[in-house]
Design a protein around this motif. Structure first.
Motif, PDB file in Angstrom:
ATOM      1  N   TRP A   1       0.846  -1.194   0.000  1.00 55.98           N
ATOM      2  CA  TRP A   1       0.000   0.000   0.000  1.00 55.98           C
ATOM      3  C   TRP A   1       0.873   1.233   0.000  1.00 55.98           C
ATOM      4  CZ3 TRP A   1       1.285   2.936   4.193  1.00 55.98           C
ATOM      5  CH2 TRP A   1       1.753   2.273   5.344  1.00 55.98           C
TER       6      TRP A   1
ATOM      7  N   TRP B   1      -7.683   4.846 -14.777  1.00 57.06           N
ATOM      8  CA  TRP B   1      -6.987   5.037 -13.494  1.00 57.06           C
ATOM      9  C   TRP B   1      -6.595   6.500 -13.309  1.00 57.06           C
ATOM     10  CZ3 TRP B   1      -6.714   2.356  -9.215  1.00 57.06           C
ATOM     11  CH2 TRP B   1      -5.702   2.608  -8.283  1.00 57.06           C
TER      12      TRP B   1
ATOM     13  N   GLU C   1      -7.488   9.186 -10.261  1.00 51.84           N
ATOM     14  CA  GLU C   1      -6.498  10.028  -9.574  1.00 51.84           C
ATOM     15  C   GLU C   1      -6.910  11.498  -9.629  1.00 51.84           C
ATOM     16  OE1 GLU C   1      -2.364   7.461 -10.207  1.00 51.84           O
ATOM     17  OE2 GLU C   1      -2.964   8.928 -11.719  1.00 51.84           O
TER      18      GLU C   1
ATOM     19  N   VAL D   1      -5.612   9.306   1.285  1.00 52.91           N
ATOM     20  CA  VAL D   1      -5.853   8.270   0.280  1.00 52.91           C
ATOM     21  C   VAL D   1      -4.852   7.138   0.415  1.00 52.91           C
ATOM     22  CG1 VAL D   1      -4.541   9.636  -1.411  1.00 52.91           C
ATOM     23  CG2 VAL D   1      -6.018   7.790  -2.201  1.00 52.91           C
TER      24      VAL D   1
ATOM     25  N   THR E   1      -3.678   3.568  -1.492  1.00 50.79           N
ATOM     26  CA  THR E   1      -3.730   2.925  -2.807  1.00 50.79           C
ATOM     27  C   THR E   1      -2.896   1.653  -2.786  1.00 50.79           C
ATOM     28  OG1 THR E   1      -3.866   5.112  -3.837  1.00 50.79           O
ATOM     29  CG2 THR E   1      -3.293   3.273  -5.274  1.00 50.79           C
TER      30      THR E   1
ATOM     31  N   LYS F   1      -8.334   2.017  -4.254  1.00 48.98           N
ATOM     32  CA  LYS F   1      -8.124   3.297  -3.569  1.00 48.98           C
ATOM     33  C   LYS F   1      -9.188   3.425  -2.493  1.00 48.98           C
ATOM     34  CE  LYS F   1      -5.861   6.313  -6.983  1.00 48.98           C
ATOM     35  NZ  LYS F   1      -4.623   6.558  -6.202  1.00 48.98           N
TER      36      LYS F   1
ATOM     37  N   VAL G   1     -10.393   6.293   0.242  1.00 47.21           N
ATOM     38  CA  VAL G   1     -10.223   7.729   0.456  1.00 47.21           C
ATOM     39  C   VAL G   1     -11.075   8.178   1.632  1.00 47.21           C
ATOM     40  CG1 VAL G   1     -10.344  10.015  -0.615  1.00 47.21           C
ATOM     41  CG2 VAL G   1      -9.929   7.988  -2.036  1.00 47.21           C
TER      42      VAL G   1
END
Length: 330
Positions: free
Chosen positions: A126, A211, A215, A230, A232, A266, A268
């Motif tokens: 991650w 993707w 972003e 965030v 990812t 992701k 968030v």
């Protein structure tokens, strides 16, 4: 007779010395084990969780002072906290990891993001970022075209990904911590080009399109929230094959067998001015995606990602303290 008595006396003396030595070793071992058990009991009962007196692991940059965090404990009855007590409040790492570490495997901090590296797959477990409107302001002194992909020399040579692994593979070196999220300084954007921040991604139709849209969407959230956090990373999801059995299969590329994830996630959290928190979670397949597909299609329950990734996201926040998840008010 005298000789026999002298021999017996010598044997007795040796036996006494050996007995005392062995007895002392056994007593010392028992005492030390009892002391460690007492310390362990204090450590795990939660009363000394943040005390460095009860740490058994060597400290590393970006890691909490102790070798455990609350990610291993249930999330029920947890409350929102302003700063983690296990990190100095003044550090950039503490700002980024304010609401908890998803895991503690091979964690490394950079100037503006934190990652956990998977030595087995040669891609991150991650990466974690903290975004604000001010941190995303355009800086004409920052030039992404000057950045070059480079190997992470902090990783043992056995576990590094190299540029040659990607060459001719058909996959992009896909940023997990996005270069566009780190615009304040040239050094910040350059650090996102380290290969330990990369994972193989399908290029056209995914990395450069769907993707990238995700972003950009996350960056736009800084107009709505004071702080955006965030996380990812990659996923390797199971799939049922023609024989009716379910397998986890993924491609590897290059001499260092860099894993190609089947999906990416992701998660968030947006923090509003009133300190309320909202969460969104996305999973995208690592494949060509139609440009007309709305991002909402890829929203999933955060718990499904946690189960698949073996991670706990924002564990310092109880889920019942979130005002909304994936846009649905609670």
């Amino acid at each position: 007779m005298v000789r026999k008595m002298a021999f017996r006396a010598r044997v007795y003396s040796i036996s006494v010395v050996v007995g005392v030595g062995v007895g002392g070793w056994i007593l010392g071992t028992f005492t030390e084990r009892k002391r460690l058990l007492q310390i362990s009991d204090k450590f795990y009962d939660g009363t000394h969780e943040t005390s460095s007196n009860f740490c058994f692991h060597k400290n590393f940059p970006a890691l909490p002072l102790c070798g455990t965090v609350s990610a291993a404990s249930p999330i029920e009855n947890k409350v929102v906290v302003s700063q983690p007590s296990i990190l100095p409040a003044s550090t950039r790492v503490s700002e980024i990891m304010r609401y908890g570490f998803p895991g503690l495997d091979n964690v490394r901090s950079f100037d503006d993001y934190v990652l956990s590296y998977d030595r087995r797959t040669r891609v991150p477990h991650w990466v974690f970022e903290h975004l604000t409107k001010d941190k995303l302001k355009y800086n004409d002194a920052v030039d992404r075209s000057k950045c070059q992909f480079y190997e992470d020399e902090s990783q043992h040579i056995f576990f590094r990904a190299l540029n040659t692994d990607y060459k001719g593979s058909g996959f992009d070196r896909g940023h997990m911590a996005a270069a566009g999220n780190h615009r304040l300084h040239q050094k910040h954007v350059e650090q996102t080009f380290v290969l330990s921040n990369m994972a193989p991604q399908v290029g056209r139709g995914f990395n450069r399109d769907a993707w990238n849209r995700l972003e950009k969407y996350v960056r736009k959230l800084t107009k709505k929230y004071v702080n955006v956090y965030v996380c990812t990373g990659p996923l390797y999801l199971p799939r049922k094959e023609s024989d009716g059995k379910t397998y986890v299969k993924y491609q590897v590329i290059g001499a260092n067998t860099v894993a190609v994830p089947t999906h990416f996630f992701k998660v968030v959290v947006g923090e509003a001015e009133d300190r309320s928190l909202e969460m969104e979670a996305y999973v995208m397949p690592n494949q060509v995606i139609d440009d007309n597909t709305p991002l909402s299609v890829f929203q999933v329950p955060p718990e499904s990602i946690e189960r698949a990734a073996g991670l706990l996201f924002f564990d310092r926040v109880s889920r019942d303290k979130l005002s909304a998840v994936n846009g649905k008010k609670k």
